[in-house]
Scaffold this active site. Sequence first.
Site, mmCIF file in Angstrom:
data_model
loop_
_atom_site.group_PDB
_atom_site.id
_atom_site.type_symbol
_atom_site.label_atom_id
_atom_site.label_comp_id
_atom_site.label_asym_id
_atom_site.label_seq_id
_atom_site.Cartn_x
_atom_site.Cartn_y
_atom_site.Cartn_z
ATOM 1 N N ASP A 289 -41.946 -16.862 24.961
ATOM 2 C CA ASP A 289 -41.431 -15.505 24.585
ATOM 3 C C ASP A 289 -42.607 -14.761 24.229
ATOM 4 O O ASP A 289 -43.717 -15.443 23.829
ATOM 5 C CB ASP A 289 -40.266 -15.688 23.480
ATOM 6 C CG ASP A 289 -39.613 -14.287 23.455
ATOM 7 O OD1 ASP A 289 -40.054 -13.105 24.020
ATOM 8 O OD2 ASP A 289 -38.423 -14.294 23.026
HETATM 9 C C1 BGC Z 1 -37.729 -10.570 23.689
HETATM 10 C C2 BGC Z 1 -37.806 -11.192 25.205
HETATM 11 C C3 BGC Z 1 -38.400 -10.060 25.941
HETATM 12 C C4 BGC Z 1 -40.007 -9.909 25.662
HETATM 13 C C5 BGC Z 1 -40.840 -8.886 26.145
HETATM 14 C C6 BGC Z 1 -39.371 -10.473 23.346
HETATM 15 O O1 BGC Z 1 -39.289 -9.934 22.055
HETATM 16 O O2 BGC Z 1 -37.320 -11.929 22.972
HETATM 17 O O3 BGC Z 1 -36.616 -11.037 25.579
HETATM 18 O O4 BGC Z 1 -38.608 -10.569 27.330
HETATM 19 O O5 BGC Z 1 -39.952 -9.595 24.081
HETATM 20 O O6 BGC Z 1 -40.416 -7.632 26.015
#
Ligand code: BGC
Length: 820
Positions: A289
């Site tokens: 993530d």
């Molecule tokens: C989220 C993800 C997301 C990523 C990119 C993170 O804060 O948890 O689900 O894909 O950001 O935006």
Amino acid sequence: MFRVRAVSMAAAVACAVGASSAAVGGTAWAAAPCPTAGAHPWCDTTKSPAERAALLTAALTEDEALAMLAGASANGHTGAIAPVPRLGIPSAYVTDGPVGVRQGPATALPTPIAEAATFDPAAARLHGSTIGEESRRKGNDGILAPTVNIVRHPRAGRTFEGFGEDPYLAGRTAVGWIEGAQSRGVFASVKHYAANNQEGSDPTGLLSSAALPIGVGTVGSRYVQNSVVSERALREIYLPAFEASVRDARVGSVMCAYNRVNGPYACASRHLLTDVLGGWGFDGLLMSDWILATHANDLVAQLRAGLDLEMPSPLSYTPLLVKLALASGSVKRADIDVRVARIFQTLLRFGFFEREPYALTGSPIDADAGDAAAQRIAEGSAVLLENRGLLPLTDATKSIAVIGPNAETFITGGGSGSVVPTRRVSLAAGVATRAGSGVRTAVDDGSDVARAVALARSSDVVIVAVGDYQTEGADKACLTLECPPSREGQDALVEAVAAAQPRTVVVLQTGGPVLLPWRDRVGALLQSWYPGQAGGTAIARVLFGDVDPGGRLPVTFPRSEADLPTAGSRGQYPGEPDQDVIYSEGVLVGYRWWDAKGIQPAYPFGFGRSYTTWRYRGLRVSPIAGGARVSVEVTNTGKRTGSDVAQLYVGVPGDDVVRRLEGFRKLTLAPGKSRRVAFRIGERAVSTWAGDGWRVPPGCVTLAVGRSSRDLPLNTVVAAGGRGACAAAKVTLGVRPCASRRSVSITLPAAVRRGMRSVAVTVGGKRVRTLRGARRSVVVSLAGRPRGTVRVTLTVRRAGGKARTVTRTYRTCTPRRSAA
Ligand code: BGC
């Protein structure tokens, strides 16, 4: 499958002039990395993606290999995999997310909880294919979705973004979604692996009002909290949707979560990344993530556990840190090559090397097709919770008032699940259009209750539009409609309007369950979730009866917060001051809790009313190889065409879970028509996780069929675990004995065999034998292993005392969910 477009080099270069494409070393690039099969050794399409990836990885310099481990410049996308300019390999791009493409205007679909409420894998497939298509047209190779984290606590900020509280429903919805998305030539990245079930408590509501996706500093923040969860709850509740994504949909990528799970951070957890994912046969790309899911002091653990790609940029996988680790010997080049090869292997599988980069040319999406998909899914997801003879609206209605804060606003969740819609139809606009010019429609935002009441009194029918706001980064402060940042006074508005006008329909737009203290005092109540950009049109069609309300609840609506499995226990939610969040409710999540404790919910899982009436009869069960076939006759006994969701629940002997969903089927029938609906259940449907594997507890298995988890008019028992296991049963399940491989042969790479003196074999942590002398391969017996996964390590001793290890993980008879 994906589209592979063959282009000549000249044509490709000509293309680059007009199209804004991927950039290599700052130059626009529109050629396929493999313009012909003979261009490079890794372009040979007769070889497997794994073989090609190994050849390509071997051709990289150390610097090039290290650069591949972390994200590169995203150029307007959400993230990018690094290019290799020297070899003509451009960046691969990825974008959010589960509600629609988060990259300029795109179709804002109903949020995933609504998608789950359709109880319809075909709707999930349409949702996925719409987002997959739009993400490809916006120049992406992968899509950061679906979110399959289970709703453990309904205040969790991302409740709207997932598929509800049940692992089976979440799994089937995820499979449909991923198949749809990947059919458009992009890989999906199922997230957030694993036990990422809260954002962090935000008692003030300030973080969610500011829509700051940070969550740092909240109690139980996702960035630091440690989910303390039993292996059984992981396997039965929190992992099955990931497992289905890997095993049934062959998802291209998995995204590991921010939080810790039983100690280590998820992205450094050997158990989660190697044992569990490896045990399912995952061979795709594992990415982290975004920022703070990885940690510099976990560098070696992440590499060894299986984290291929750190996103969105180097933090722990920085070239300097990795070089230091190489120099110290804590990491070997081979550890890095394994990771890099997995990235290439995934791109190769999705045709990235045989095509020019997908072009990013403004917003060339098919907005009409997206809108039609959004409307269809919204219609199929609306759940009718109450109807006291008011709906569907009739032609006798001459005046309608649409009142409330959501009458004219487009409402959806925040964070990476937010989308800028291509167009939007508000509820008021949808109702006005559907009602036509012969009906007077008035709109009021409900901010002045006396004014709203006066309008309600002077109208034939009132539609009150209320809702909540959810976002990534912070959990909701409470479960009522009064929670900041939702507008205060919504409950009072509903009470006042409903008291003045019995013909009041409340249309709820929430990301999940809320408390509804007035639910017995309104004419009708329709849950429409965050219904997406075509929501106004879809809801109006449901209200007027053009379509039957198609949705069923994918999550229990409680009567009170005091009834939640975590109530009164800070350790369970939001967590201890040391950030441990104790999942002591175990497998009793969602309706499993309400059923086991005998608590009456406001509305149970699987519930939803129809405009017509239904009869279920003729339950039949017959054994088939690997399990059983269960069928039931469903009849539309009313006067209108309608849709229903037949649901099969299974109760396993001696289990603390009373019943669990193991099959569902949505069907539409004309009045008076019947259909026999069949489910197939396999060994997994009657298994529980016992210690280190799945086990079928012998005894009487209950099979119950009906219209919700609390409306199961038909049931029977069958025997599991052999004849005689259940005296009351007429049928014995045709469960097969476990059929795992008895032995495996592991080939030792030439580099490992150099100077080989002996090899020690370790199976499941136990040394089983040592073989002297050199050999090319080793045969290892797995006979008699319990169901689950087992790790085999070969330790090769070489001349000069140096040892090399080769490790493989095998699945030992994971039972099938559905029978063959
Ligand atoms: C989220 C993800 C997301 C990523 C990119 C993170 O804060 O948890 O689900 O894909 O950001 O935006």
